[in-house]
Scaffold this active site. Sequence first.
Site, PDB file in Angstrom:
ATOM      1  N   ASP A 167       0.807  -1.266   0.314  1.00  0.00           N
ATOM      2  CA  ASP A 167      -0.158  -0.269   0.032  1.00  0.00           C
ATOM      3  C   ASP A 167       0.995   1.034  -0.234  1.00  0.00           C
ATOM      4  O   ASP A 167       2.152   1.358   0.552  1.00  0.00           O
ATOM      5  CB  ASP A 167      -1.081   0.062   0.978  1.00  0.00           C
ATOM      6  CG  ASP A 167      -2.014   1.115   0.846  1.00  0.00           C
ATOM      7  OD1 ASP A 167      -2.084   1.005   0.161  1.00  0.00           O
ATOM      8  OD2 ASP A 167      -2.268   1.671   2.087  1.00  0.00           O
ATOM      9  N   HIS A 168       0.677   1.862  -1.200  1.00  0.00           N
ATOM     10  CA  HIS A 168       1.241   3.563  -1.208  1.00  0.00           C
ATOM     11  C   HIS A 168       2.722   3.055  -0.704  1.00  0.00           C
ATOM     12  O   HIS A 168       3.651   3.537  -0.327  1.00  0.00           O
ATOM     13  CB  HIS A 168       0.431   4.117   0.308  1.00  0.00           C
ATOM     14  CG  HIS A 168      -0.669   4.580   0.113  1.00  0.00           C
ATOM     15  ND1 HIS A 168      -0.645   6.163  -0.792  1.00  0.00           N
ATOM     16  CD2 HIS A 168      -2.057   3.903   0.847  1.00  0.00           C
ATOM     17  CE1 HIS A 168      -1.929   5.934  -0.128  1.00  0.00           C
ATOM     18  NE2 HIS A 168      -3.055   5.426   0.280  1.00  0.00           N
TER      19      HIS A 168
ATOM     20  N   HIS B 123      -7.897   9.381   3.569  1.00  0.00           N
ATOM     21  CA  HIS B 123      -7.332   9.384   4.940  1.00  0.00           C
ATOM     22  C   HIS B 123      -7.531   9.352   5.738  1.00  0.00           C
ATOM     23  O   HIS B 123      -8.017  10.491   6.145  1.00  0.00           O
ATOM     24  CB  HIS B 123      -6.080   9.128   4.809  1.00  0.00           C
ATOM     25  CG  HIS B 123      -5.323   8.698   3.100  1.00  0.00           C
ATOM     26  ND1 HIS B 123      -4.538   8.897   2.684  1.00  0.00           N
ATOM     27  CD2 HIS B 123      -5.421   6.930   3.439  1.00  0.00           C
ATOM     28  CE1 HIS B 123      -4.407   7.794   1.277  1.00  0.00           C
ATOM     29  NE2 HIS B 123      -5.211   6.630   1.431  1.00  0.00           N
TER      30      HIS B 123
ATOM     31  N   HIS C 155      -9.047   5.530  -2.630  1.00  0.00           N
ATOM     32  CA  HIS C 155      -8.274   5.102  -0.665  1.00  0.00           C
ATOM     33  C   HIS C 155      -9.479   5.388  -0.095  1.00  0.00           C
ATOM     34  O   HIS C 155     -10.024   6.521  -0.991  1.00  0.00           O
ATOM     35  CB  HIS C 155      -7.491   6.054  -1.261  1.00  0.00           C
ATOM     36  CG  HIS C 155      -6.018   4.933  -1.839  1.00  0.00           C
ATOM     37  ND1 HIS C 155      -5.304   4.320  -1.153  1.00  0.00           N
ATOM     38  CD2 HIS C 155      -6.135   4.181  -2.688  1.00  0.00           C
ATOM     39  CE1 HIS C 155      -4.434   3.424  -1.726  1.00  0.00           C
ATOM     40  NE2 HIS C 155      -4.949   3.444  -3.072  1.00  0.00           N
TER      41      HIS C 155
ATOM     42  N   ILE D 148      -9.791   0.190   3.309  1.00  0.00           N
ATOM     43  CA  ILE D 148      -9.991   0.430   4.093  1.00  0.00           C
ATOM     44  C   ILE D 148      -9.159   0.059   5.623  1.00  0.00           C
ATOM     45  O   ILE D 148      -8.687  -1.054   5.635  1.00  0.00           O
ATOM     46  CB  ILE D 148     -11.429  -0.740   4.712  1.00  0.00           C
ATOM     47  CG1 ILE D 148     -12.280  -0.167   3.883  1.00  0.00           C
ATOM     48  CG2 ILE D 148     -11.888  -0.422   6.409  1.00  0.00           C
ATOM     49  CD1 ILE D 148     -13.760  -0.858   3.222  1.00  0.00           C
TER      50      ILE D 148
ATOM     51  N   SER E   7      -8.139   2.699   8.909  1.00  0.00           N
ATOM     52  CA  SER E   7      -8.785   4.161   9.677  1.00  0.00           C
ATOM     53  C   SER E   7     -10.074   2.797  10.559  1.00  0.00           C
ATOM     54  O   SER E   7     -10.193   2.539  12.030  1.00  0.00           O
ATOM     55  CB  SER E   7      -9.688   4.966   9.245  1.00  0.00           C
ATOM     56  OG  SER E   7      -8.502   6.007   8.438  1.00  0.00           O
TER      57      SER E   7
HETATM   58  P1  13P Z   1      -8.803   4.537   5.432  1.00  0.00           P
HETATM   59  O1  13P Z   1      -8.292   5.701   5.895  1.00  0.00           O
HETATM   60  O2  13P Z   1     -10.286   5.636   5.414  1.00  0.00           O
HETATM   61  O3  13P Z   1      -8.900   3.521   5.819  1.00  0.00           O
HETATM   62  O4  13P Z   1      -8.215   4.539   4.082  1.00  0.00           O
HETATM   63  C1  13P Z   1      -7.170   3.562   3.789  1.00  0.00           C
HETATM   64  C2  13P Z   1      -6.381   3.518   2.707  1.00  0.00           C
HETATM   65  O5  13P Z   1      -6.242   4.329   1.969  1.00  0.00           O
HETATM   66  C3  13P Z   1      -5.090   2.983   2.962  1.00  0.00           C
HETATM   67  O6  13P Z   1      -4.853   3.214   1.207  1.00  0.00           O
HETATM   68  O1  G3H Z   2      -2.947   4.644   3.414  1.00  0.00           O
HETATM   69  C1  G3H Z   2      -2.537   4.517   4.841  1.00  0.00           C
HETATM   70  C2  G3H Z   2      -3.284   2.725   5.740  1.00  0.00           C
HETATM   71  O2  G3H Z   2      -4.375   3.925   6.291  1.00  0.00           O
HETATM   72  C3  G3H Z   2      -1.999   2.979   6.310  1.00  0.00           C
HETATM   73  O3  G3H Z   2      -1.757   3.370   7.297  1.00  0.00           O
HETATM   74  O4  G3H Z   2       0.950   4.800   7.574  1.00  0.00           O
HETATM   75  O5  G3H Z   2      -0.096   4.293   9.314  1.00  0.00           O
HETATM   76  O6  G3H Z   2       0.183   2.179   8.506  1.00  0.00           O
HETATM   77  P1  G3H Z   2      -0.390   3.847   7.929  1.00  0.00           P
HETATM   78 ZN    ZN Z   3      -4.563   5.401   1.202  1.00  0.00          ZN
END
Ligand code: 13P
Ligand code: G3H
Ligand code: ZN
Length: 309
Positions: free
Chosen positions: A82-83, A180, A211, A255, A257
Site C-alpha cells: 500500500d502506498h 485518509h 483509497h 479500509i 481506519s
Molecule cells: P482509510 O483511512 O479511510 O481507512 O483509508 C485507508 C487507505 O486508503 C489505505 O491505503
Molecule cells: O493509507 C494509509 C493506510 O491507512 C496505512 O497507514 O501508513 O499508518 O500504516 P500507515
Molecule cells: Zn490509501
Amino acid sequence: MPLVTTTEMFKKAYEGGYAIGAFNVNNMEIVQGITEAAKEENAPLILQVSAGARKYAKHTYLMKLVEAAIKETDLPIALHLDHGDSFEICKACIDGGFTSVMIDGSHLPFEENIKLTKQVVDYAHDRGVVVEGELGRLAGVEDDVNVSEEDAVYTNPDEVEEFVERTGVDSLAIAIGTSHGAFKFKGEPKLRFDILEEIQRRLPGFPIVLHGASSVPQQYVEMINKYGGNMPGAKGVPEDMLRKAASMAVCKINIDSDLRLAMTATVRKFMAENPEAFDPRQYLGAAREAIKEIVRHKIINVLGCNNKA
Ligand code: 13P
Ligand code: G3H
Ligand code: ZN
C-alpha cells in the site's frame, strides 16, 4: 492455493458490480480477524501492507502470517504493498513475494509520476506482479504526511487514458473526495461521482481503486469517547456512497481506519470493564472479534463480494 494477483478478482468484480476489500494488516490479530470473516463469507480478499506496517511488523512476519491465512482459509488472497513511494520499496516487496504493489507517484508532476510508475510496472510485470498507480491527491494523514482538504486535488479525467497507456498499470487509484484517516469531511460528505463516471467512460472495463474509504462508524467513535478517548467530529464516507462506487468501475476499496477504530474502541471498553485484566489474549481476542465483525459487515453490506471467492 498460492497467493494470487488481483487480475481475475478485478475482472469478476467489474463485471459483477461489486468490489474487493483491501484491508491493511499490521499484526496477527488483524490478519486473523479479516481472514476469518472472509472465510465465513467466502469472499476474495486483498491484504495490504504499508511502509509503516512493514517497519513495525517486519516483512517476513507479515509474509508468514499471510501464508498461514491462506493455508487456513484456502481463499484467493492477494498480498499488496500500500502506498509504495519509491522503486526500491516496490522492488523489495516484489522480490519478497507480494503479488501486487502500489507505486504512489500522486505527489509528483505528471511526467515524473509516469516515469516512476512505468519503471515499477516494467519490473513487476516481468515477475508476474500487478501494479496500482495513482493520479490526483487525497487529503488526510498517511505515513506522517498530512495533506489538508484545500491541498487535495481531484483526479483530472483528461489525464487518465494517457497515464494508463504510457505506464501499463493494472489499476488506477483516483481522488474523488475521499481522504485518509478518521476526519474526512468538515461539512456534508460529498464524492464526485461525475468524475468517476467520466473516468469510467474513458477507461471502459478498467479497474479503479478508492483509497480513504473508511466509514468511521459512529458507534465506535462514541465507544472510544465514552471510555476516555477524544475523537470529536470524526466523520467517514457514507456506506451507500461506497456501495454505489462498487457498482461502478471501483473494484478495490481500501479500509484501514475503521479497523483501527473497532480495535481501539473494543480494547478501551474491555479494559474499562475488566480493570483486573492483564492477559493480552483477553483484550486482543476481543479486538480480533471486533475486526471480524466489521469486516463481515463490509463484505456483505458495502463491497458486495460475499460468495464471490
Ligand atoms: P482509510 O483511512 O479511510 O481507512 O483509508 C485507508 C487507505 O486508503 C489505505 O491505503
Ligand atoms: O493509507 C494509509 C493506510 O491507512 C496505512 O497507514 O501508513 O499508518 O500504516 P500507515
Ligand atoms: Zn490509501
